[in-house]
Design an enzyme around this catalytic site. Structure first.
Site, PDB file in Angstrom:
ATOM      1  N   ASN A 167       0.905  -1.163   0.028  1.00 41.71           N
ATOM      2  CA  ASN A 167      -0.009  -0.170   0.062  1.00 41.71           C
ATOM      3  C   ASN A 167       0.790   1.163   0.176  1.00 41.71           C
ATOM      4  O   ASN A 167       2.109   1.219   0.050  1.00 41.71           O
ATOM      5  CB  ASN A 167      -1.091  -0.078   1.113  1.00 41.71           C
ATOM      6  CG  ASN A 167      -2.359   0.660   0.796  1.00 41.71           C
ATOM      7  OD1 ASN A 167      -2.220   1.962   0.409  1.00 41.71           O
ATOM      8  ND2 ASN A 167      -3.223   0.142   1.273  1.00 41.71           N
ATOM      9  N   HIS A 215      23.341   0.037  13.656  1.00 42.34           N
ATOM     10  CA  HIS A 215      24.329   0.864  13.963  1.00 42.34           C
ATOM     11  C   HIS A 215      25.037   0.361  15.202  1.00 42.34           C
ATOM     12  O   HIS A 215      24.428  -0.127  16.183  1.00 42.34           O
ATOM     13  CB  HIS A 215      24.127   2.385  14.167  1.00 42.34           C
ATOM     14  CG  HIS A 215      23.485   2.925  12.969  1.00 42.34           C
ATOM     15  ND1 HIS A 215      24.232   3.691  11.998  1.00 42.34           N
ATOM     16  CD2 HIS A 215      22.178   3.018  12.617  1.00 42.34           C
ATOM     17  CE1 HIS A 215      23.200   4.025  11.178  1.00 42.34           C
ATOM     18  NE2 HIS A 215      22.096   3.803  11.413  1.00 42.34           N
ATOM     19  N   GLY A 217      -1.896  -1.054   8.820  1.00 41.14           N
ATOM     20  CA  GLY A 217      -0.880   0.291   8.651  1.00 41.14           C
ATOM     21  C   GLY A 217       0.032   0.491   9.670  1.00 41.14           C
ATOM     22  O   GLY A 217       0.064   0.294  10.831  1.00 41.14           O
ATOM     23  N   THR A 240       9.822  -6.824  16.624  1.00 41.99           N
ATOM     24  CA  THR A 240      11.352  -6.896  17.033  1.00 41.99           C
ATOM     25  C   THR A 240      11.950  -8.252  16.888  1.00 41.99           C
ATOM     26  O   THR A 240      12.964  -8.472  16.983  1.00 41.99           O
ATOM     27  CB  THR A 240      11.540  -6.354  18.342  1.00 41.99           C
ATOM     28  OG1 THR A 240      10.576  -7.120  19.350  1.00 41.99           O
ATOM     29  CG2 THR A 240      11.231  -4.699  18.325  1.00 41.99           C
ATOM     30  N   ARG A 252       3.275  -9.033  20.296  1.00 43.80           N
ATOM     31  CA  ARG A 252       3.347 -10.136  20.903  1.00 43.80           C
ATOM     32  C   ARG A 252       2.169 -11.077  20.227  1.00 43.80           C
ATOM     33  O   ARG A 252       1.275 -10.682  19.941  1.00 43.80           O
ATOM     34  CB  ARG A 252       3.126  -9.967  22.230  1.00 43.80           C
ATOM     35  CG  ARG A 252       4.042  -9.281  23.054  1.00 43.80           C
ATOM     36  CD  ARG A 252       3.890  -8.816  24.413  1.00 43.80           C
ATOM     37  NE  ARG A 252       5.058  -8.308  25.237  1.00 43.80           N
ATOM     38  CZ  ARG A 252       6.086  -8.712  25.527  1.00 43.80           C
ATOM     39  NH1 ARG A 252       6.586 -10.053  25.151  1.00 43.80           N
ATOM     40  NH2 ARG A 252       6.969  -7.844  26.201  1.00 43.80           N
TER      41      ARG A 252
END
Length: 212
Positions: free
Chosen positions: A111, A141, A169, A192, A207
């Site tokens: 999208n 980094h 979204g 993550t 989760r």
């Protein structure tokens, strides 16, 4: 693999930047090859900088193209990205680092305003649907060595998304994450860590809330 890959600069050294430079000087690979392999590299390398500028220019031109001119839009998209399958739809606003490390399987839908930062490979599986404003991020980094980070050294980790997924979204997927098949990620979530097949995941960090 998790979304927090090992910092390759984390090992103690008297002068990490000098040690990295010595490693790079002894490495027969190009800086681009180091980058895509997830190893420390310098983004101001001339070849990398030129590729990044070319990709930003290509994204700008794509954004100026009328989506109704499907032939031109599709041709530009295929020139920009590494692999584009059949029946792929990418709506306007796409932003990439380089483009050539992005691989879209058949039936992928992106999208508006997708951001895919591809210092390492990004693979999106067949029939996956990505909502507006989603970010797929591979750059990293140095975390613990502030001097090394300040002198411009970077690295990355790939992102892999399975087949028939649906991302709401403004989902963000962090470096090093692998998402399985048939996964739904709720709007605004930050992924993550890896997600297995057939789950609904929501939140920050995302989760698993139930099986699908």
């Amino acid at each position: 693999m998790t979304g927090t890959p090992r910092d390759p600069a984390a090992d103690p050294a008297a002068d990490p930047a000098a040690a990295v430079r010595a490693e790079v000087d002894a490495d027969p690979r190009t800086m681009w090859q180091r980058m895509t392999a997830g190893e420390l590299y310098h983004a101001d390398d001339p070849a990398i900088a030129a590729a990044g500028l070319a990709a930003r220019s290509a994204c700008w031109r794509l954004g100026q193209t009328d989506p109704a001119d499907e032939a031109s839009y599709d041709a530009q998209l295929r020139d920009l990205l590494g692999t584009v399958g059949e029946d792929v739809i990418v709506w306007p606003g796409l932003r990439v680092d380089y483009g050539t490390n992005i691989h879209l399987a058949d039936g992928v839908f992106l999208n508006v305003d997708a951001t895919i930062l591809d210092v390492c490979p990004v693979h999106i599986g067949k029939d996956t649907r990505i909502g507006p404003g989603v970010q797929l991020l591979t750059p990293l980094h140095p975390l613990t060595d502030h001097a090394l980070r300040a002198t411009g050294w970077e690295y990355g980790a790939p992102v892999t998304i399975g087949e028939n997924c649906w991302f709401g979204g403004n989902v963000t997927v962090c470096p090093g994450v692998t998402v399985g098949d048939n996964v739904v990620v709720g709007a605004g979530s930050v992924v993550t860590r890896d997600l297995p097949d057939n789950v609904l995941a929501v939140g920050t960090p995302a989760r698993v809330v139930r099986q699908l």
